[in-house]
Scaffold this motif. Structure first.
Motif, PDB file in Angstrom:
ATOM      1  N   ALA A 153      -6.199   2.606   3.888  1.00  0.00           N
ATOM      2  CA  ALA A 153      -5.835   1.462   4.722  1.00  0.00           C
ATOM      3  C   ALA A 153      -6.792   0.296   4.480  1.00  0.00           C
ATOM      4  O   ALA A 153      -6.386  -0.875   4.527  1.00  0.00           O
ATOM      5  N   ALA A 154      -8.058   0.614   4.194  1.00  0.00           N
ATOM      6  CA  ALA A 154      -9.036  -0.448   3.903  1.00  0.00           C
ATOM      7  C   ALA A 154      -8.634  -1.206   2.646  1.00  0.00           C
ATOM      8  O   ALA A 154      -8.752  -2.445   2.585  1.00  0.00           O
ATOM      9  N   GLN A 155      -8.161  -0.479   1.645  1.00  0.00           N
ATOM     10  CA  GLN A 155      -7.705  -1.150   0.422  1.00  0.00           C
ATOM     11  C   GLN A 155      -6.431  -1.951   0.680  1.00  0.00           C
ATOM     12  O   GLN A 155      -6.235  -3.022   0.097  1.00  0.00           O
ATOM     13  N   ALA A 156      -5.578  -1.449   1.563  1.00  0.00           N
ATOM     14  CA  ALA A 156      -4.372  -2.196   1.933  1.00  0.00           C
ATOM     15  C   ALA A 156      -4.747  -3.511   2.607  1.00  0.00           C
ATOM     16  O   ALA A 156      -4.042  -4.519   2.473  1.00  0.00           O
ATOM     17  N   ASP A 179      -1.471   9.361   7.251  1.00  0.00           N
ATOM     18  CA  ASP A 179      -2.305   8.408   6.508  1.00  0.00           C
ATOM     19  C   ASP A 179      -1.446   7.318   5.881  1.00  0.00           C
ATOM     20  O   ASP A 179      -1.782   6.128   5.922  1.00  0.00           O
ATOM     21  N   THR A 180      -0.354   7.732   5.280  1.00  0.00           N
ATOM     22  CA  THR A 180       0.521   6.784   4.585  1.00  0.00           C
ATOM     23  C   THR A 180       1.134   5.809   5.570  1.00  0.00           C
ATOM     24  O   THR A 180       1.247   4.608   5.281  1.00  0.00           O
ATOM     25  N   SER A 181       1.517   6.304   6.742  1.00  0.00           N
ATOM     26  CA  SER A 181       2.087   5.429   7.764  1.00  0.00           C
ATOM     27  C   SER A 181       1.107   4.332   8.157  1.00  0.00           C
ATOM     28  O   SER A 181       1.490   3.163   8.311  1.00  0.00           O
ATOM     29  N   GLU A 182      -0.175   4.687   8.279  1.00  0.00           N
ATOM     30  CA  GLU A 182      -1.203   3.693   8.618  1.00  0.00           C
ATOM     31  C   GLU A 182      -1.334   2.643   7.511  1.00  0.00           C
ATOM     32  O   GLU A 182      -1.445   1.442   7.779  1.00  0.00           O
ATOM     33  N   ILE A 183      -1.300   3.093   6.266  1.00  0.00           N
ATOM     34  CA  ILE A 183      -1.420   2.169   5.134  1.00  0.00           C
ATOM     35  C   ILE A 183      -0.211   1.236   5.072  1.00  0.00           C
ATOM     36  O   ILE A 183      -0.352   0.018   4.886  1.00  0.00           O
ATOM     37  N   VAL A 184       0.982   1.814   5.259  1.00  0.00           N
ATOM     38  CA  VAL A 184       2.208   1.005   5.223  1.00  0.00           C
ATOM     39  C   VAL A 184       2.209  -0.025   6.353  1.00  0.00           C
ATOM     40  O   VAL A 184       2.590  -1.181   6.154  1.00  0.00           O
ATOM     41  N   ASP A 185       1.777   0.376   7.536  1.00  0.00           N
ATOM     42  CA  ASP A 185       1.713  -0.568   8.660  1.00  0.00           C
ATOM     43  C   ASP A 185       0.795  -1.742   8.338  1.00  0.00           C
ATOM     44  O   ASP A 185       1.096  -2.899   8.671  1.00  0.00           O
ATOM     45  N   THR A 186      -0.317  -1.448   7.679  1.00  0.00           N
ATOM     46  CA  THR A 186      -1.253  -2.507   7.291  1.00  0.00           C
ATOM     47  C   THR A 186      -0.600  -3.458   6.293  1.00  0.00           C
ATOM     48  O   THR A 186      -0.705  -4.690   6.418  1.00  0.00           O
TER      49      THR A 186
END
Length: 317
Positions: A153-156, A179-186
Motif C-alpha cells: 500500500a505504501a508503494q501504491a 492486503d490487495t484490497s487495501e492496495i486497490v483502495d489506495t
C-alpha cells in the motif's frame, strides 16, 4: 507413548484445501505427455511449487530445467502453471522444441487483460511479488515499461505513472485478499479513473482457502499450513491465519519437519494446505499427530469447488 496416556487433541481440517483446478491440470499435462510421448519430457521450472509433486514426476521421467537451452532440439517441453513471458514459446519454436503450455487458465486471463489494457493505450500497474514466476510471466507479455509492479500500500501511495487518467491495474492470482484490497483502495483514491479487472484477478482457489482459514483460525491454539516455502498462496495462508487470531501459524512441507518440542500440547490445531500441496501430505501430518495424541479430526464445512480445466486437445486422445 502408551495409547491411553496420549493427550487429547482436536484437529480442525479446513475446507477447501490443497490442489486447485489449475494445479491438477498442470500435473495432468506432464503425466499425459509422458504417456503419449514417452520419457524424457522436459519441464521449464517447477510445474507447481511443491517438491513432493516434482520428485514424483521425476521418477516417471520428467526432467526439470531452468531454461530452454538445457532442452534438446526436437524434445517435448512443458511450461509451468505460473505462466511464461512471450519470448519463451518463441524461443522454443526457434530451437525446434515441441511445447505444451500448462499455464493456469486464470493466469492466462490476467495476461489477456494486460494485453487489452495495453491495446487501449493504458499504463498498467501490477500488484504482485517481485521475482515470482507468475509476475515475471505476466510482465513478460508486454514491452518493457508497459507495466509497473508494486507490492505494498505504501508503494501504491507513491507510485508515479505516465498519465494519471490512463491507467489500469491487474494482480497476481495468489495474493492476500485483504492486503490487495487495501492496495486497490489506495490506487482508486489516488487515481479516480483507474480501470479495474472485469472479474477479480485473485483466483477462486486462493480466495476460498483464505476464507476457510479465517473460519477456523481464532478457535485454534496453532494452525499448520502444508505447503512449500516458495509457494505464494501457501505463505499467504500463514499470514491470513495470524491476522485472523492464530499467532502460532506455521508453514510445513512434510510431517518430518514438525518440531514437537515447540508444538507442545495444544488442545486444538487447524490444518490446511496450499493449492499446490497434495492431500497425501495433509494425511501424513495427521498420522504424525495420531502417533503422539489422541486425535479427533473435525472436517469444517466450506465452499464446494467443482472447477475443472481441460488439458490441451493434443493430449486428449
Amino acid at each position: 507413548m502408551n495409547v491411553h496416556n496420549r493427550p487429547p487433541l482436536e484437529i480442525l481440517l479446513a475446507n477447501p484445501r490443497g490442489f486447485c483446478a489449475g494445479v491438477e491440470r498442470a500435473i495432468q499435462i506432464v503425466e499425459r505427455a509422458l504417456e503419449k510421448y514417452g520419457a524424457p519430457v522436459y519441464v521449464r521450472h517447477e510445474i507447481v511449487h511443491n517438491r513432493f509433486v516434482v520428485e514424483g514426476l521425476e521418477k516417471r521421467g520428467a526432467v526439470f530445467v531452468e531454461e530452454l537451452d538445457e532442452v534438446p532440439s526436437g524434445a517435448v517441453v512443458v511450461f509451468s502453471a505460473h505462466g511464461v513471458p512471450k519470448w519463451v514459446p518463441q524461443d522454443a519454436e526457434r530451437r525446434e522444441q515441441f511445447y505444451l503450455d500448462a499455464t493456469c487458465p486464470l493466469v492466462s486471463k490476467v495476461h489477456v487483460e494486460a494485453e487489452r489494457h495495453f491495446r487501449d493505450g493504458l499504463h498498467i500497474i501490477m500488484i504482485g511479488h517481485a521475482g515470482h514466476p507468475e509476475v515475471i510471466g505476466t510482465m513478460g507479455q508486454l514491452p518493457e515499461g508497459a507495466i509497473t509492479l508494486i507490492e505494498t500500500a505504501a508503494q501504491a501511495e507513491s507510485v508515479v505513472v505516465p498519465d494519471e487518467n490512463r491507467i489500469a491495474f491487474i494482480t497476481q492470482t495468489t495474493l492476500s485478499v485483504d492486503d490487495t484490497s487495501e492496495i486497490v483502495d489506495t490506487l482508486k483514491r489516488r487515481f479516480p479513473s483507474l480501470s479495474s479487472p472485469r472479474k477479480e484477478d485473485i483466483c477462486y482457489a486462493t480466495t476460498n482457502r483464505q476464507s476457510a482459514v479465517k473460519q477456523i483460525a481464532e478457535n485454534c491454539d496453532m494452525l499448520l499450513v502444508v505447503g512449500a516455502t516458495n509457494s505464494s498462496n501457501s505463505k499467504r495462508l500463514v499470514e491470513v491465519a495470524e491476522r485472523a487470531g492464530c499467532q502460532r501459524s506455521l508453514l510445513v512441507q512434510r510431517a518430518a519437519e514438525l518440531d514437537w518440542d515447540s508444538i507442545g500440547t495444544p488442545g486444538r490445531i487447524g490444518v490446511t494446505a496450499g493449492a499446490s500441496a497434495p492431500e497425501v501430505l495433509v494425511q501424513e501430518v495427521l498420522d504424525a499427530f495420531r502417533e503422539r495424541f489422541a486425535v479427533q479430526v473435525t472436517e469444517v464445512d466450506g465452499v464446494s469447488e467443482d472447477v475443472i480445466f481441460k488439458i490441451p486437445r493434443v493430449l486428449r486422445d
